[in-house]
Structures are given as C-alpha cells and as structure tokens.
Design a protein around this motif. Structure first.
Motif, PDB file in Angstrom:
ATOM      1  N   PHE A 145      30.124  25.650  32.506  1.00  0.00           N
ATOM      2  CA  PHE A 145      31.267  25.035  33.173  1.00  0.00           C
ATOM      3  C   PHE A 145      30.816  24.240  34.403  1.00  0.00           C
ATOM      4  O   PHE A 145      31.232  23.098  34.608  1.00  0.00           O
ATOM      5  CB  PHE A 145      32.272  26.112  33.567  1.00  0.00           C
ATOM      6  N   GLU A 146      29.943  24.827  35.212  1.00  0.00           N
ATOM      7  CA  GLU A 146      29.424  24.115  36.382  1.00  0.00           C
ATOM      8  C   GLU A 146      28.609  22.888  35.956  1.00  0.00           C
ATOM      9  O   GLU A 146      28.633  21.850  36.617  1.00  0.00           O
ATOM     10  CB  GLU A 146      28.561  25.051  37.225  1.00  0.00           C
ATOM     11  N   ILE A 203      31.049  20.039  35.259  1.00  0.00           N
ATOM     12  CA  ILE A 203      31.559  19.414  36.485  1.00  0.00           C
ATOM     13  C   ILE A 203      30.494  18.512  37.109  1.00  0.00           C
ATOM     14  O   ILE A 203      30.770  17.385  37.524  1.00  0.00           O
ATOM     15  CB  ILE A 203      32.005  20.506  37.487  1.00  0.00           C
ATOM     16  N   SER A 234      38.975  12.439  34.346  1.00  0.00           N
ATOM     17  CA  SER A 234      38.325  12.298  35.652  1.00  0.00           C
ATOM     18  C   SER A 234      39.016  11.214  36.471  1.00  0.00           C
ATOM     19  O   SER A 234      38.965  11.223  37.701  1.00  0.00           O
ATOM     20  CB  SER A 234      36.848  11.931  35.468  1.00  0.00           C
ATOM     21  N   TRP A 253      37.704  23.290  32.488  1.00  0.00           N
ATOM     22  CA  TRP A 253      37.612  22.241  33.513  1.00  0.00           C
ATOM     23  C   TRP A 253      38.965  21.584  33.766  1.00  0.00           C
ATOM     24  O   TRP A 253      39.367  21.370  34.916  1.00  0.00           O
ATOM     25  CB  TRP A 253      36.583  21.211  33.060  1.00  0.00           C
ATOM     26  N   LYS A 290      41.317  23.944  35.671  1.00  0.00           N
ATOM     27  CA  LYS A 290      41.004  24.003  37.100  1.00  0.00           C
ATOM     28  C   LYS A 290      41.454  22.736  37.815  1.00  0.00           C
ATOM     29  O   LYS A 290      41.988  22.791  38.924  1.00  0.00           O
ATOM     30  CB  LYS A 290      39.500  24.208  37.278  1.00  0.00           C
ATOM     31  N   LYS A 291      41.269  21.595  37.174  1.00  0.00           N
ATOM     32  CA  LYS A 291      41.657  20.321  37.793  1.00  0.00           C
ATOM     33  C   LYS A 291      43.178  20.202  37.912  1.00  0.00           C
ATOM     34  O   LYS A 291      43.691  19.696  38.909  1.00  0.00           O
ATOM     35  CB  LYS A 291      41.110  19.157  36.957  1.00  0.00           C
TER      36      LYS A 291
END
Length: 621
Positions: free
Chosen positions: A84-85, A88, A314, A338, A341-342
C-alpha cells in the motif's frame, strides 16, 4: 519489433544479475535511461521477483516492455513497509517525474462558465475563461461537459442563435440558416422576433440553466396560462412548444440514470496501438459528467485499468463509494485501500454481470468504442466495440483488426474449391479475397482440403516480400466448420511456425450461426449481440463466396464438356469460343463464317461446331 545488439543483450544480462540481488520486499523501482532520464516507475510486492522479470526472457513481454527494457541503463529502488505504501509512493513519483513509459493523463478539468454577452441582443455560450469584456459570467462549474451540453440544449429549446452573425447590424441581411427551418432558431437575422421577445427568451433560457427542467416547466406553465387568459394565443403556443421540448429532454435524461446514487462507470476498448477509456460520473442517480481518454495500448487490459484508476483519481478530489468497471484490475485490493484512504470513506470496485449496472457499462463501452473509431478514422463505434468484445471472448492477445475466414465447397467431392475472405476493422475487405482450386485432395475430404489451403496460404506468406495481401499475417482465423477443422489446422500452423489464433464457426440445424468452437469445446455467442452479428456476417460471407466460386467452376466444367465433345474442339478452342461468344447459346446461333473468325479456329473446326448444333440428331439439344 525491437532488435537488440550483442552489447545491449550483455548489458541486460548484467541488469538481471543486479535484479536477482534485490530483496523480496515491497517497494518502488525506478528505471533510468542513458541520459539519466527516468523512463518508468513501478511498484512491487517483492522487488526481486518483479524487477528480474524485465531482464529475463522477452517472450512474454509486450512491445512496450521490450522498448522500455532496451532503453534502461540502470535502475534504483526504494523499500517501503507495505505494498500500500509502495502504491502511494509510486503515484507521487509518477506525478513528479512524468515517465515516458507510464500511463500519463492530462488533467484538463479546469472550471467552466456560462457567458452572457453584453448589448441589446445577448448571446449565451460556454467558456473556460473570464475576460474583462463587459459580459456577464455565471459559474464556476466543475463539469465542462455538463455545461456545454446544457447550453446547447437551452439554445435549441428557446430557439436562440448559435451562429456568428451580429445583431442588430445584420438584421435583414442574407437568408436564415438551417436552424430556423428546423425550428431551433427564432431567426433575429430576418427580423422575425422583436428585441423584447428575444431578451425574454434569453432570460427564460438562463432560468432553465440555473433552475433545471422542473423549475422551468413550472414557470413556463404559469406564463402559458396567463397568456391564454389574456387571449394571446400566439405567445401561449410558443411557450407550449418550449415546455414540450423540455419534457422531451427530460425523457432522454431518464435513459442515462442509475439506481446507485453516486458512482463512476469506467470502460475501455482496445484498438490496435490505442486504447479508448470512457468515464461516466453519476450523482443523485443522474449522469452529471463524462470524460474520454485516448492512450497508447502498451499493456494488458488489467494493468491499463490499474494505472488509469491510480492516475485518474490522483487528479480528482471527488471519489465515489462505488467504481463500476468493465473488467479485472491489477492490485484491486491495494487500489481500493488507497482510494478509501483518499476519499475518507469505503470505496470498492464492482464488475457487474447483469442488470442495469451491466447495461451502464455496455453504454460506457459503446461510447469508448465510438471515440476510438473517430480518433483513428477507421470503423464505426459499433464495429470497434464488436472487435473488442470478440478479443475478450476468445482471450486474444490483441484486437483482431484483420480476420481471415475460410470455407470448402464441393459436390460429392467434385469441383473441390475453397474461398478465403478478409474482414478488416469489422468490414469486408474484398480486395483481399482469394479463391483456391484444391489440387492434392481427391474426393470429399474437407479436412484435407482445408489443410492444403492453409498450407498454400502461409507458404505464400513466407515467400512474400511486402506486408500486403498474403504477406500480411492475420490477427485471427475463423474456419467455417466445427472443432474437427480446428483440430486439423492448429497442428499444421504449429508445424509451420505460424502463431495465429484459429477458431471454427458452428451453425445450428437451421444453418444459422450458433457458436465459436475450438478443439476443446464451444464458446456461445448468442448472448453477446455485437459479436454474434459480426461472426454471423463473416460466416455468411465466406459461405457465399466459396459456394459462388464452386458454382462458377461447375458451370465452366459443364460448358467445357459440351464443346470438347465436338470433334476437333479441345480445351484451348473451347475457351476461345466462350471468350468470344460468352454463352453456349451464342455459339449455337453463330454462322460458320462467324465461328471461323474466332481466334484459334479454322474452317474444318468451325464446320464441325456448326454441324453439331444444327444437325438433325442434335436438334433441340
């Protein structure tokens, strides 16, 4: 196809050695070219496994990956604590560096405004800039598509001009345009409307844009009733027509609606080297925005969807709770995490299989196909969509833009022939049609005949020096026959080193196309309307072409037998007579002098032909 030098191949081997030393750990890898430019950024769950794949065998790589690898001078990597990181970080680095081989979207979602020009005869239009020109600007609005569409509808409903003529300077000059005759303009250029009436129409159009269809209908109904009470029936009729136009617009809007209150629908269509992606955005169950993208088709659909979703969201602040999509997405779990979270709320992907949502996806795909067709100047959207659906149905590596189809035709093994037709971009390419006389097979052996035809066709391919006609490799071969035909041809192609997908077309008892077959079973196509129509057209056309050639050969054989049975007339003179007179009847009605004048004939031969058709024993034949 990328051709690598020995030096480059040695360099790739060195890169693979370095990749094999990477840790089995999540992270981001960054590929650099010789001039130190970043050309690709990717993420991996296990860096060693992912990066080493690039520098191994290129047999499973598409052309984009081959080109990218051929330009890699060195790579670097960044370790992360989770996949996941890594996602991002990958997204952030791609936006920062804009690498050549990543999918890159241009964010053109600036604000839009409605412009009302100054003066006694104002005009309404959509614009992205606010200028100091005395005009009135309404907005800003986020969706340019919605505003443009709404302004166009308002102009049509309230019959406002969309031309470039200036009023009042050009009133009375020239003839009105087509819009006046189809009742989409009140023609101020001809003085058919007063300035007061025109300005009232402009104001009503602005009320319609601001308040929507329901408020406009309510206000206009009150005005219509008031006009009727005042016996101003002409005004009442005009307003009635506007209400009717608005109601028709509402009916069209109902077609594009969703029971899911808020969602995005995403669909893609592959076509050669390009991919068209369409996004429908819904809020309150209604379509409020639509976006279209045309990108390079350099990867598998699953990876294209994955990269597109990451790039697209994005650049967007508004992320819906449901993203309805037309197929699988690579790393869907990580992408959902992702997006969640966004958006600061649960976001999930949905791939519908039936019902309303499936219809919305198909409508989105149809629009993507139409955009692709227009951009590439090829087939219509319907044909482009059908080819892409066929690619998905047969799991083909690329869209079958160039399809060859074959059929065998004979009568109890006699006059054995074959026909080959070609469909390019979903349409018949008659200049590429070919006919074959079967030479090596005696009797009724359709499998043997088909093997002969396919062998001869690809021997011509090997011998060709230009990528045209037989020198072009098809994307797909469809045989008019069942799995027996496919089983007879696939081994032959492997033996010849030809890598082309082969399938059969099966008909039912009523001679209608039923399914596509492979040597392991059948693939039903009735439920996929576009594919069914395309395959049926191909099967009907190849059958028509093959049987037409067979009948032609039978007719020639019959004619040849008739003439060659005459003493002194062989194959050469028979052909000369048919070429000169065209039909047997014309030959039978010719005089001796006319027959003798035929090239290749002499007096005895002409006399023999004349007597054959005019003697008593042949009378009536």
């Amino acid at each position: 196809m990328v051709q690598l030098t020995e030096e480059k191949m040695a360099h790739i081997k060195e890169l693979r050695k370095k990749a094999m030393k990477l840790p089995l750990h999540p992270g981001v890898y960054i590929m650099h070219s010789r001039d130190d430019t970043i050309i690709y950024i990717g993420k991996a769950k296990a860096l060693k496994n992912r990066v080493s794949q690039y520098f191994g065998s290129d047999k499973n790589h598409n052309e984009k990956v081959r080109r990218m690898v051929s330009n890699v001078e060195y790579f670097e990597y960044i370790l992360t604590d989770s996949e996941f990181e890594a996602l991002i970080l990958e997204s952030s680095l791609i936006k920062q560096h804009q690498p050549k081989y990543n999918i890159l979207l241009k964010d053109d979602k600036g604000y839009s405004y409605i412009k009302v020009t100054a003066g006694d005869w104002p005009r309404i239009s959509e614009t992205k800039q606010v200028l100091n020109d005395g005009a009135k600007y309404i907005g800003p609005y986020l969706s340019a598509w919605t505003i443009k569409d709404t302004v166009e509808e308002a102009r049509k409903i309230f019959r406002l001009p969309s031309c470039t003529r200036k009023f009042p300077q050009e009133i009375g000059r020239g003839r009105p345009c087509l819009n006046y005759y189809i009742k989409q303009c009140c023609a101020p250029c001809r003085g058919h409307v007063s300035q007061k009436e025109y300005n009232e129409a402009v104001q009503e159009a602005l009320d319609f844009i601001r308040g929507g269809t329901s408020d406009s209908v309510r206000t206009l109904t009150e005005k219509m009733n008031e006009a009727a009470e005042n016996l101003d029936f002409e005004l009442a009729a005009r307003i009635r027509d506007r209400i009717t136009a608005i109601n028709k617009l509402k009916e069209r809007q109902k077609v594009v609606a969703s029971r899911v209150p808020e969602q995005d629908v995403i669909a893609l269509v592959l076509g050669g080297e390009k991919v068209s992606i369409q996004v429908f955005r819904f809020a309150g169950g209604r379509l409020y925005d639509r976006e279209s993208f045309l990108l390079n088709a350099d990867d598998e659909p699953e990876q294209i969807r994955s990269e597109f979703v990451m790039q697209y969201y994005s650049m967007r602040d508004k992320i819906p709770p449901v993203i309805t999509i037309d197929g699988p997405v690579n790393d869907d779990g990580v992408l959902e995490e992702w997006l969640t979270k966004k958006a600061e709320r649960r976001v999930k992907f949905h791939i519908p299989q039936k019902g309303e949502q499936k219809q919305l996806v198909e409508m989105c795909r149809t629009n993507a196909a139409e955009a692709l067709a227009q951009a590439m100047g090829r087939a219509t959207g319907r044909e482009t969509s059908a080819l892409d659906e066929l690619r998905q149905l047969l799991n083909l590596p690329k869209t079958p833009e160039y399809i060859e189809s074959y059929d065998i035709s004979n009568l109890a093994g006699g006059e054995n022939v074959a026909g080959m037709i070609v469909f390019e971009n979903g349409r018949p390419l008659k200049s590429a049609y070919r006919k074959f006389k079967i030479k090596t097979v005696v009797g009724q052996d359709d499998y043997g005949s088909m093997r002969e035809v396919i062998r001869r066709r690809f021997e011509e391919y090997r011998a060709a020096d230009k990528p045209e006609g037989f020198g072009r490799l098809p994307d797909l071969i469809l045989l008019d026959g069942g799995k027996g035909h496919v089983g007879a041809i696939r081994p032959l192609l492997r033996e010849m080193g030809i890598d082309v997908p082969v399938y059969g077309m099966v008909k039912d008892d009523k001679h209608r196309t039923r399914a596509i077959t492979e040597d392991g079973g059948e693939i039903a196509i009735q439920s996929t309307r576009a594919v069914f129509t395309l395959v049926s057209s191909i099967q009907d056309e190849v059958h028509r072409f093959a049987i037409g050639y067979h009948r032609q050969q039978r007719k020639k054989a019959t004619i040849s037998t008739t003439l060659t049975s005459i003493p002194g007339i062989g194959e050469t003179r028979a052909k000369a007579l048919m070429k000169h007179f065209t039909t047997i009847r014309a030959v039978s009605e010719a005089t001796e002098e006319m027959l003798e004048e035929t090239p290749g004939m002499n007096a005895p031969a002409a006399r023999a032909v004349y007597r054959y058709f005019h003697s008593e024993e042949n009378d009536g034949e």
